[in-house]
Enzyme design. Structure first.
Site, short mmCIF file in Angstrom:
data_model
loop_
_atom_site.label_atom_id
_atom_site.label_comp_id
_atom_site.label_asym_id
_atom_site.label_seq_id
_atom_site.Cartn_x
_atom_site.Cartn_y
_atom_site.Cartn_z
N LYS A 55 1.59 15.48 0.25
CA LYS A 55 0.96 14.19 -0.03
C LYS A 55 -0.54 14.34 -0.26
O LYS A 55 -1.11 13.67 -1.13
CB LYS A 55 1.26 13.23 1.13
CG LYS A 55 2.73 12.78 1.16
CD LYS A 55 3.13 12.17 2.48
CE LYS A 55 4.63 11.86 2.49
NZ LYS A 55 5.13 11.45 3.82
N GLN A 99 3.02 9.88 9.71
CA GLN A 99 4.15 10.75 9.40
C GLN A 99 5.15 10.72 10.56
O GLN A 99 4.77 10.89 11.71
CB GLN A 99 3.67 12.18 9.17
CG GLN A 99 4.76 13.15 8.76
CD GLN A 99 5.39 12.80 7.42
OE1 GLN A 99 4.68 12.52 6.46
NE2 GLN A 99 6.71 12.84 7.36
N ASP A 122 2.72 2.50 3.50
CA ASP A 122 4.03 3.12 3.63
C ASP A 122 5.12 2.08 3.89
O ASP A 122 6.30 2.41 3.94
CB ASP A 122 4.01 4.15 4.77
CG ASP A 122 5.14 5.16 4.67
OD1 ASP A 122 5.67 5.36 3.57
OD2 ASP A 122 5.51 5.76 5.72
#
Length: 282
Positions: A55, A99, A122
């Site tokens: 990413k 994450q 996200d």
């Protein structure tokens, strides 16, 4: 027998990232501030470390600044929540990615909810799920959002079709079903306790496999001509669909890897630039 056409997420994502880079450059030029994504990683899970590095690399390609917070595996819920609240309050950060997984000792939901909705690029908070479900402005969960973009790229209109989503996680299965429903598909959720999963899958015009069990969906259960989206990723680059048998019956199918994964990252970057533009007033 004609094999399914592959839905190439890598090529599609590459085109999207090129467009994102132009948008990011425009934001930077107009405001003097580059869009910034903060990534937070708890512990050193090898797969998570790889994902975060990937990413970060994509951010550089798109002209997005990347700020990484590496926290020890022993980080408590309170400490993680504190870090996320600090990033939420930092005007130099426009998007936040936690994450996951974060470790069994951490309350992941509490951590997600510490992310300000306007920086939830996200799409993991309650607020994002609500706006997504009601079709209001906000951020979608990245993998489901990437799936919808991929369907659009290949001319798949969900309206009127039967869609079966295998999996009900809060950031993949459930939001994928809601996005398909918003596009007028008739949606069935299946999961580990579904009786006769094969029968449900055989009725599907669109199958989204997102349950995290290797090769669970077999080719014999795919309706001829169906669209098969494999959002699973298991050890050995194996998806949730038995690709070799499914490719013989489907009309369109995503490979693993190279299907859904690149689209997830592209959606994350696109939403980061959108978040930056909103926060910077352009």
């Amino acid at each position: 027998m004609t094999q399914a056409r592959l839905m190439d997420g890598t090529a599609t994502a590459r085109r999207i990232v090129e467009e994102i880079a132009r948008k990011a450059a425009g934001v930077t030029e107009r405001t003097g501030t580059a869009p910034c994504l903060a990534t937070v990683l708890v512990g050193e899970d090898p797969a998570s470390v790889t994902y975060v590095r990937m990413k970060q690399n994509r951010c550089r390609e798109a002209g997005i600044e990347s700020r990484h917070m590496a926290l020890p595996a022993s980080t408590s819920t309170e400490e993680l929540v504190g870090t996320l609240r600090e990033l939420s309050a930092d005007p130099g950060v426009h998007g936040i990615l936690l994450q996951h997984p974060v470790g069994d000792h951490v309350d992941e939901r509490a951590a997600f909810e510490a992310i300000a909705p306007e920086k939830d690029v996200d799409g993991v908070t309650f607020a994002s799920f609500a706006t997504m479900s009601f079709g209001l402005p906000g951020f979608v969960s990245c993998t489901p959002g990437g799936i919808m973009r991929l369907l659009d790229e290949y001319g798949v209109d969900p309206a009127g079709k039967r869609a079966v989503v295998v999996g009900r996680s809060a950031i993949l299965g459930k939001p994928a079903g809601m996005l398909l429903l918003a596009r007028d598909a008739t949606v069935t959720y299946c999961h580990s306790r579904t009786r006769d999963l094969s029968a449900a899958v055989r009725e599907a015009d669109i199958v989204v496999a997102a349950v995290g069990r290797p090769r669970l969906i077999r080719g014999q259960d795919i309706k001829p001509g169906a669209v098969v989206v494999d959002a699973g990723y298991n050890a050995g680059n194996v998806g949730d669909v038995d690709f070799d048998s499914a490719v013989e019956r489907a009309a369109l199918i995503t490979p693993v890897p190279g299907g859904v994964g690149p689209m997830t990252i592209a959606t994350l970057l696109e939403q980061t630039v959108t978040a930056a533009a909103r926060q910077l007033g352009v």
